[in-house]
Write a protein that holds these residues in place. Structure first.
Motif, mmCIF file in Angstrom:
data_model
loop_
_atom_site.group_PDB
_atom_site.id
_atom_site.type_symbol
_atom_site.label_atom_id
_atom_site.label_comp_id
_atom_site.label_asym_id
_atom_site.label_seq_id
_atom_site.Cartn_x
_atom_site.Cartn_y
_atom_site.Cartn_z
ATOM 1 N N LEU A 105 42.150 -29.624 -7.368
ATOM 2 C CA LEU A 105 42.787 -29.328 -6.088
ATOM 3 C C LEU A 105 42.781 -27.829 -5.793
ATOM 4 N N TYR B 63 39.442 -27.523 -3.492
ATOM 5 C CA TYR B 63 40.037 -27.675 -2.167
ATOM 6 C C TYR B 63 40.872 -26.473 -1.739
ATOM 7 N N GLU C 282 43.946 -25.570 -2.618
ATOM 8 C CA GLU C 282 45.328 -25.917 -2.341
ATOM 9 C C GLU C 282 46.277 -25.166 -3.273
ATOM 10 N N MET D 70 44.054 -35.593 -0.419
ATOM 11 C CA MET D 70 43.729 -34.927 0.837
ATOM 12 C C MET D 70 43.880 -35.855 2.038
ATOM 13 N N ARG E 94 32.016 -32.506 -3.516
ATOM 14 C CA ARG E 94 33.417 -32.112 -3.598
ATOM 15 C C ARG E 94 33.693 -30.866 -2.757
ATOM 16 N N ARG E 95 32.835 -29.864 -2.881
ATOM 17 C CA ARG E 95 33.064 -28.639 -2.121
ATOM 18 C C ARG E 95 32.763 -28.837 -0.640
ATOM 19 N N ALA F 92 35.806 -30.517 0.664
ATOM 20 C CA ALA F 92 36.907 -29.556 0.675
ATOM 21 C C ALA F 92 36.804 -28.627 1.878
ATOM 22 N N GLY G 29 39.804 -28.808 4.423
ATOM 23 C CA GLY G 29 40.634 -27.687 3.993
ATOM 24 C C GLY G 29 41.827 -27.487 4.900
#
Length: 643
Positions: A17, A21, A23, A527, A628-629, A632, A636
């Motif tokens: 996370l 992401y 976070e 998310m 994943r990125r 994200a 975001g």
């Protein structure tokens, strides 16, 4: 965001996370004293937590946004770590659950997660909950209960999209397909989210002159085929030898000699079958009565039939009456044939002899049937001539799910388990899978499982050292054995993989970390509910998500081809349902008729294989395959105006 857990999954999820992401994360874990010696894997995860989280502060000044800096250039705070024996309501309040956006409860104990989820919902009805539960049916009921509680506490949430959603996941269900796929080359990877089913298939490089089937789209280029022992799998870094996620058509054309992961089929599934159906409704006749016994019964029946025909011809009786008289003579309850013709007396004597022969046959039949029913309740032993099977070590949470997956694929399995009361023993007994009870580190246990004639070994116990020792011993017996190990730490799994590959270059070796396989799916669920699922591609993960075009300016007004960013995301489907009739959770939209998905009408469902020139509109909802990125960057929350 708050992550509560007591094992490596919690640490990996918090890192996911934060690093991917961007976070702000608070990790709530038990104090060090709660990690006792009988749990070496949990203690090791605890010791590694500081190393995983400590690298955040060291990367605060990195400009690439990989660890310390977000994609918008904002510096991110390191992961905060708090200690608490249990996630009580007071502990959750001190951790900031009343103001948090999402809470993940990933304790190994289901009861602890349920108790904390109920307390968190009372504190914050808007809180998005992600709960780790092994019990699937209980998870479905719990998700409905918590969502209903949120609507009762805040009725205004019903009119808008329900942001306070509850998602129940299982790390065992998430990791099992990838672990089972390591045992068999070309095994499908399935994303199943309620009624929606997406199947991705690994394909080996085509033979020269052969035209490969592109499927719906190419999701990834593999660094090596699953049958290549010298493949470069084992690194999560980007490079020429690592897998390529979401390549464009030019990259697929140039990449000759590399395997691919292709999205092959999309369908809708019905309700899952009960577990009893997997084992059949009853034992077959061949297991109740042996072949010799069946021949003996057939001989007695033929003798009775012959005596009946002879009695009919000699005495002239009606056939039914002759059958009745013959059976009375066979069972010894008929009147003696005194004063009757000699032929009738001889037939009665022969019938008496047949009756004497029938008695031991009936006794043997009853004993064999009783033994068969007792054997059905007991564990089976590996058959003598068994070969080409998979040896599965460990029948805990992960091993049980992998066993069910392998049996669904029709793969013969022999299980090895030390604890006779393990979770998966009941499933193995129901599926009639051979089980060897014993410690895999003791001599003779793997031999009893016929490891020298096995096709693959899956070491899925909860102890890393046990899995490694079993793999090394199996390799000493069969050097070319296909081996897959379950290891908690991904770095350790990578090191083990590379060492075993170097020591046995002619054998296929795979190592998997369950926390690494499961963490991306848990992070995506935190998310938002739009995350449909995830599939592993070697040591990387590809996510599937449903997004509204109006919320993402990168899509609105662009064609499908223009919205495609290689290595980040790709639009693979369009929701053709009317916006007013859409459900918040696309995966649960079972009313969609898969047979009408190409009609393009309102409510028809999902349209796959989109034309590259289709222009995305603000009212559209699309299904994405994303890294994943990449996901994200799209999800975001730090870039939203309200934050």
């Amino acid at each position: 965001m708050i992550v509560c857990g007591d094992d490596a999954l919690a640490t990996r999820l918090a890192t996911e996370l934060h690093d991917v992401y961007g976070e702000r994360v608070t990790l709530l874990a038990p104090p060090s004293r709660s990690f006792a010696a009988p749990q070496p894997s949990a203690a090791a995860a605890r010791l590694r937590a500081s190393a995983l989280l400590g690298r955040v502060s060291a990367a605060m000044n990195r400009p690439d946004g990989a660890d310390g800096v977000g994609s918008s250039g904002q510096f991110l705070l390191p992961v905060q770590e708090r200690e608490a024996a249990e996630p009580t309501e007071e502990v959750l309040r001190e951790a900031g659950a009343e103001q948090a956006a999402a809470l993940a409860l990933v304790y190994e104990d289901d009861e602890t997660n349920i108790r904390a989820a109920l307390a968190a919902r009372r504190l914050n009805p808007r809180l998005r909950l992600v709960i780790r539960l092994y019990n699937r049916k209980l998870g479905q009921h719990l998700a409905q209960l918590l969502d209903q509680a949120a609507l009762v506490a805040m009725p205004e949430l019903e009119s808008a999209a329900l942001d306070a959603s509850t998602t129940v996941l299982s790390d065992a269900d998430t990791a099992a397909p990838a672990l089972a796929a390591t045992a068999v080359a070309g095994t499908s990877k399935v994303v199943q989210a309620d009624g929606l089913l997406l199947r991705a298939v690994e394909r080996t490089p085509p033979v020269r002159g052969e035209v490969p089937d592109p499927g719906l789209c190419t999701l990834a280029l593999l660094s090596s085929t699953t049958n290549d022992p010298a493949g470069a799998e084992g690194s999560d870094s980007s490079g020429p030898q690592s897998p390529t996620l979401l390549p464009d058509d030019a990259a697929v054309t140039v990449a000759t000699g590399r395997g691919t992961v292709v999205l092959e089929a999309v369908s809708h599934t019905g309700p899952p079958l009960p577990s009893r159906r997997l084992a059949g409704r009853g034992a077959p006749l061949g297991e109740l009565f042996s072949r010799r016994l069946r021949w003996a019964l057939a001989g007695v029946f033929a003798a009775v039939l012959a005596l009946t025909v002879a009695s009919t011809l000699i005495t002239g009786d009606d056939p039914l009456h002759a059958v009745y008289i013959t059976l009375l003579d066979v069972f010894g309850i008929g009147d003696p044939a005194v004063g009757e013709p000699t032929a009738r007396q001889l037939l009665q004597l022969l019938a008496g002899l047949v009756g004497l022969a029938l008695l031991p046959v009936l006794v043997a039949a009853s004993l064999e049937a009783f033994g068969a029913f007792r054997g059905a309740a007991a564990l089976r032993r590996p058959p003598r001539g068994l070969s080409g099977h998979v040896v599965l070590l460990g029948l805990g949470k992960i091993g049980t799910r992998v066993l069910a997956r392998l049996r669904e694929l029709g793969i013969p399995v022999v299980c090895v388990e030390e604890d006779p009361e393990a979770r998966g023993i009941a499933l193995a007994r129901r599926l009639r899978v051979p089980v060897v009870l014993g410690d895999v580190t003791q001599e003779g246990v793997l031999e009893a499982a016929k490891v020298h004639r096995a096709h693959a070994l899956l070491a899925l116990t909860s102890a890393d050292t046990t899995n490694l020792e079993a793999a090394l011993y199996a390799r000493s017996v069969t050097p070319d054995l296909r081996v897959a190990l379950r290891l908690y730490d991904d770095h350790f799994a990578t090191a083990v993989y590379r060492t075993l590959r170097a020591a046995h270059p002619s054998a296929l070796t795979r190592s998997r970390s369950v926390s690494t396989l499961a963490a991306p799916a848990f992070a995506g669920a935190m998310m938002g509910r739009q995350i449909l699922g995830a599939i592993p591609v070697e040591r990387k993960v590809l996510l599937f998500a449903a997004l509204e075009v109006a919320e993402h300016p990168r899509f609105e007004g662009r064609t499908v081809a223009e919205a495609f960013r290689p290595g980040a995301w790709r639009v693979i489907a369009l929701d053709t349902a009317d916006p007013a009739e859409r459900r918040p959770d696309l995966a649960a939209a079972r009313s969609y008729d898969s047979g009408e998905h190409n009609s393009g009408r309102s409510g028809a469902g999902l349209l796959w294989d989109l034309h590259p020139g289709y222009v995305l509109r603000s009212e559209d909802r699309v299904v994405l395959a994303a890294t994943r990125r990449g996901l994200a960057e799209l999800l975001g929350r730090r870039n939203r105006p309200d934050r």
